[in-house]
Motif scaffolding. Structure first.
Motif, PDB file in Angstrom:
ATOM      1  N   THR A  40      40.352  45.354  36.937  1.00 36.72           N
ATOM      2  CA  THR A  40      39.764  44.032  37.785  1.00 36.72           C
ATOM      3  C   THR A  40      40.614  42.932  37.338  1.00 36.72           C
ATOM      4  O   THR A  40      41.454  43.505  36.121  1.00 36.72           O
ATOM      5  CB  THR A  40      38.241  43.990  36.787  1.00 36.72           C
ATOM      6  N   VAL A  41      40.514  41.730  37.760  1.00 35.33           N
ATOM      7  CA  VAL A  41      41.360  40.944  36.999  1.00 35.33           C
ATOM      8  C   VAL A  41      41.119  40.292  35.707  1.00 35.33           C
ATOM      9  O   VAL A  41      41.570  39.648  35.378  1.00 35.33           O
ATOM     10  CB  VAL A  41      40.718  39.235  38.475  1.00 35.33           C
ATOM     11  N   GLU A  42      39.503  40.536  35.678  1.00 37.76           N
ATOM     12  CA  GLU A  42      39.786  39.772  33.824  1.00 37.76           C
ATOM     13  C   GLU A  42      40.471  40.779  33.171  1.00 37.76           C
ATOM     14  O   GLU A  42      40.555  40.065  31.858  1.00 37.76           O
ATOM     15  CB  GLU A  42      37.928  40.042  34.301  1.00 37.76           C
ATOM     16  N   GLU A  43      40.490  42.022  32.910  1.00 40.90           N
ATOM     17  CA  GLU A  43      41.221  43.415  32.479  1.00 40.90           C
ATOM     18  C   GLU A  43      42.137  42.765  32.522  1.00 40.90           C
ATOM     19  O   GLU A  43      42.857  42.928  31.055  1.00 40.90           O
ATOM     20  CB  GLU A  43      41.040  44.540  32.842  1.00 40.90           C
ATOM     21  N   LEU A  44      43.198  42.664  33.192  1.00 43.45           N
ATOM     22  CA  LEU A  44      44.631  42.572  32.972  1.00 43.45           C
ATOM     23  C   LEU A  44      45.034  40.852  32.624  1.00 43.45           C
ATOM     24  O   LEU A  44      45.541  40.889  31.418  1.00 43.45           O
ATOM     25  CB  LEU A  44      45.348  42.181  34.685  1.00 43.45           C
ATOM     26  N   HIS A  45      43.899  40.128  32.723  1.00 42.83           N
ATOM     27  CA  HIS A  45      43.736  38.000  31.834  1.00 42.83           C
ATOM     28  C   HIS A  45      43.873  38.807  30.966  1.00 42.83           C
ATOM     29  O   HIS A  45      44.484  38.398  29.860  1.00 42.83           O
ATOM     30  CB  HIS A  45      43.010  37.736  32.549  1.00 42.83           C
TER      31      HIS A  45
END
Length: 141
Positions: A40-45
Motif C-alpha cells: 500500500t501507499v502507507e507501507e511504502l511510505h
C-alpha cells in the motif's frame, strides 16, 4: 544504493517515460528491490521513512499513481478503501487473506475464465482481475 542500482533505476524510469527525479529513484529502488510484491501507499511510505528517504505520504501516493500510468506497476483494489500496488505487471490473479491484509499471486494458468460477456460497442476487455478471498478455517464443533 550503489551507482549501478541508481543508474539502472534511472534507465527504467526513463524507458517508461518518467523523469528520474531523486524521489522517484529512491521510491522505485525501495519498491523493486525485493522482487514481486504487493504493498500500500502507507507501507511504502513506512519503508521510505525507515530508509531515511524524505518524502511525504502525498508524494508516495502521487509517485505510485505515476508508476501505474507508466506501466511499471498495477493497481489492485481488494478491500473498500485499501488499494495495493503490484510490482508484477504480468497477467495473474490474487489470493487475499482477510484479517492479515496479505495478497498472494496466483499464476494465470491456474484459473480458466470462460463465458465473458461481450463488451459494449467500441470497447474491449483489457484485463480480468480475480481476487479470491481467504480466511482461516473456523473449528467445526
Amino acid at each position: 544504493m550503489t551507482v549501478e542500482d541508481r543508474t539502472g533505476t534511472e534507465l527504467k524510469l526513463r524507458h517508461h517515460g518518467l523523469r528520474p527525479t531523486r524521489q522517484r529513484i529512491a521510491l522505485a529502488s525501495l519498491l523493486f528491490a525485493k522482487g514481486d510484491r504487493h504493498l500500500t501507499v502507507e507501507e511504502l511510505h513506512e519503508e521510505a521513512t525507515a530508509a531515511k528517504v524524505p518524502v511525504s505520504l502525498a508524494t508516495v501516493y502521487n509517485t505510485l499513481h505515476q508508476f501505474t500510468e507508466a506501466g511499471l506497476i498495477r493497481v489492485l483494489a481488494v478491500e473498500g478503501a485499501k488499494t495495493y500496488f503490484d510490482t508484477n505487471v504480468s497477467d495473474h490473479h490474487h489470493f487475499f487473506i482477510e484479517g492479515e491484509n496479505e495478497v498472494l499471486d496466483i499464476p494465470i494458468n491456474s484459473i480458466v475464465i470462460d463465458n465473458l460477456p461481450e463488451p459494449p460497442l467500441g470497447m474491449e476487455i483489457a484485463h480480468v482481475d480475480v481476487v479470491i478471498r481467504l480466511r482461516t478455517k473456523k473449528d467445526e464443533a
